[in-house]
Design a protein around this motif. Structure first.
Motif, PDB file in Angstrom:
ATOM      1  N   ARG A 129      42.908  41.586  39.276  1.00 32.25           N
ATOM      2  CA  ARG A 129      42.603  42.510  38.188  1.00 32.25           C
ATOM      3  C   ARG A 129      42.784  43.935  38.669  1.00 32.25           C
ATOM      4  N   GLU A 130      43.460  44.699  37.891  1.00 35.63           N
ATOM      5  CA  GLU A 130      43.778  46.066  38.290  1.00 35.63           C
ATOM      6  C   GLU A 130      42.566  46.996  38.276  1.00 35.63           C
ATOM      7  N   GLU A 131      41.578  46.710  37.451  1.00 39.65           N
ATOM      8  CA  GLU A 131      40.439  47.626  37.333  1.00 39.65           C
ATOM      9  C   GLU A 131      39.417  47.474  38.462  1.00 39.65           C
ATOM     10  N   HIS A 132      39.613  46.525  39.365  1.00 33.04           N
ATOM     11  CA  HIS A 132      38.675  46.339  40.473  1.00 33.04           C
ATOM     12  C   HIS A 132      38.761  47.503  41.450  1.00 33.04           C
ATOM     13  N   SER A 133      37.607  47.836  42.033  1.00 30.54           N
ATOM     14  CA  SER A 133      37.572  48.865  43.064  1.00 30.54           C
ATOM     15  C   SER A 133      36.717  48.367  44.218  1.00 30.54           C
ATOM     16  N   LEU A 134      36.920  48.932  45.371  1.00 26.57           N
ATOM     17  CA  LEU A 134      36.174  48.548  46.565  1.00 26.57           C
ATOM     18  C   LEU A 134      34.773  49.152  46.489  1.00 26.57           C
ATOM     19  N   ARG A 193      44.837  43.531  48.704  1.00 28.90           N
ATOM     20  CA  ARG A 193      44.521  44.273  47.478  1.00 28.90           C
ATOM     21  C   ARG A 193      44.264  45.758  47.748  1.00 28.90           C
ATOM     22  N   PHE A 194      43.470  46.062  48.793  1.00 26.41           N
ATOM     23  CA  PHE A 194      43.022  47.440  49.024  1.00 26.41           C
ATOM     24  C   PHE A 194      43.687  48.114  50.232  1.00 26.41           C
TER      25      PHE A 194
END
Length: 135
Positions: free
Chosen positions: A1-6, A65-66
């Motif tokens: 999902r693109e809206e995920h953040s660390l 991802r990050f």
């Protein structure tokens, strides 16, 4: 999902996998608490195997991802045991200071309570609390 953040706030500031750490602590407690010497170690061994099979994949997925953001995060945190490395501090001149109005408002409020009777030229307790809250 693109809206995920660390997420690096809260418990994640010191440890990357708090749920796994909690499950290991539960397993250790179960070994120590249960009179059944089969059930406690069985849970701990089963969860340990699950952990070994899963955590490597999860961290590779997070790195994919990050990228370098997660790599830097890994350097600052512990996987299961909290890392208490020195965190970058805020320079003295950038730290928030109590406002004069805030100090005056608190002094006025405290002067209405007899247990905070005014002694001397300042309300030492108020200044102490404000000084510590600004650190």
């Amino acid at each position: 999902r693109e809206e995920h953040s660390l997420i690096e706030a809260g418990i994640y500031r010191r440890i990357r996998h708090p749920m796994y750490a909690a499950m290991f602590l539960l397993g250790i407690a179960q070994v120590l608490y249960l009179a059944n010497w089969f059930a406690g170690p069985t849970y701990l061994l089963t969860f340990g195997l699950l952990y070994l099979l899963r955590v490597g994949r999860k961290e590779r997925m997070m790195l994919d991802r990050f990228g370098s953001e997660y790599e830097a995060y890994m350097q600052r945190t512990g996987r299961l045991i909290p890392a208490f490395r020195k965190q970058p501090s805020i320079p003295q001149d950038e730290r928030p200071r109590p406002s004069e109005r805030g100090l005056t408002d608190i002094q006025a409020h405290l002067s209405t309570h007899p247990q905070f009777e005014h002694r001397g030229s300042t309300f030492e307790f108020t200044e102490f609390v404000l000084a510590w809250s600004a650190v």
